[in-house]
Design a protein around this motif. Structure first.
Motif, mmCIF file in Angstrom:
data_model
loop_
_atom_site.group_PDB
_atom_site.id
_atom_site.type_symbol
_atom_site.label_atom_id
_atom_site.label_comp_id
_atom_site.label_asym_id
_atom_site.label_seq_id
_atom_site.Cartn_x
_atom_site.Cartn_y
_atom_site.Cartn_z
ATOM 1 N N TRP A 68 3.520 5.901 -5.551
ATOM 2 C CA TRP A 68 3.880 5.623 -7.202
ATOM 3 C C TRP A 68 2.404 6.177 -7.354
ATOM 4 O O TRP A 68 3.187 7.391 -8.361
ATOM 5 C CB TRP A 68 3.980 4.911 -7.586
ATOM 6 N N THR A 69 1.915 6.709 -6.707
ATOM 7 C CA THR A 69 0.543 7.524 -7.559
ATOM 8 C C THR A 69 1.236 8.958 -6.714
ATOM 9 O O THR A 69 0.196 9.931 -7.413
ATOM 10 C CB THR A 69 -0.235 6.831 -6.772
ATOM 11 N N THR A 70 1.564 9.110 -6.148
ATOM 12 C CA THR A 70 0.944 10.712 -5.347
ATOM 13 C C THR A 70 3.014 11.290 -5.887
ATOM 14 O O THR A 70 2.771 12.585 -4.623
ATOM 15 C CB THR A 70 0.806 10.877 -3.313
ATOM 16 N N ARG A 71 3.667 10.452 -6.060
ATOM 17 C CA ARG A 71 5.175 11.488 -5.976
ATOM 18 C C ARG A 71 4.634 12.503 -7.062
ATOM 19 O O ARG A 71 5.665 13.427 -7.165
ATOM 20 C CB ARG A 71 6.305 10.371 -6.283
ATOM 21 N N ARG A 72 4.152 12.698 -8.223
ATOM 22 C CA ARG A 72 4.618 14.244 -8.848
ATOM 23 C C ARG A 72 4.044 15.028 -8.508
ATOM 24 O O ARG A 72 4.070 16.355 -8.555
ATOM 25 C CB ARG A 72 3.749 13.785 -10.075
ATOM 26 N N ARG A 115 1.073 -1.323 -0.691
ATOM 27 C CA ARG A 115 0.274 -0.128 0.037
ATOM 28 C C ARG A 115 0.905 1.390 -0.400
ATOM 29 O O ARG A 115 0.049 2.575 -0.777
ATOM 30 C CB ARG A 115 -1.106 -0.030 1.597
ATOM 31 N N GLY A 116 2.289 1.274 0.831
ATOM 32 C CA GLY A 116 2.774 1.907 1.089
ATOM 33 C C GLY A 116 3.629 2.990 -0.673
ATOM 34 O O GLY A 116 3.600 3.531 -0.677
ATOM 35 N N MET A 117 4.115 1.519 -0.965
ATOM 36 C CA MET A 117 4.583 1.831 -2.207
ATOM 37 C C MET A 117 3.439 2.472 -3.517
ATOM 38 O O MET A 117 3.843 3.426 -4.445
ATOM 39 C CB MET A 117 5.362 0.479 -2.381
ATOM 40 N N ARG A 118 2.615 1.740 -3.664
ATOM 41 C CA ARG A 118 1.581 2.444 -4.742
ATOM 42 C C ARG A 118 1.247 3.605 -4.036
ATOM 43 O O ARG A 118 1.025 4.398 -5.116
ATOM 44 C CB ARG A 118 -0.152 1.429 -4.167
#
Length: 52
Positions: free
Chosen positions: A24-28, A18-21
């Protein structure tokens, strides 16, 4: 891969994924800043130097 192996061995695989996902989704959306020198020192002293 190391993080996943530790999660499988120590438990908490679902939370790790969950943390990895989320990362990746909020890094931008989040601005990136350089690490503080104190943080680099503390990580290195703990045996986990940051990867450059």
């Amino acid at each position: 891969m190391i993080t996943l192996a530790r999660a499988v061995r120590g438990g908490g695989l679902r939370q790790t994924l969950r943390g990895m996902r989320e990362g990746w989704t909020t890094r931008r959306m989040q601005p990136r800043r350089p690490m503080n020198r104190r943080t680099v020192y503390r990580l290195t002293a703990a045996g986990r130097p940051p990867v450059i």
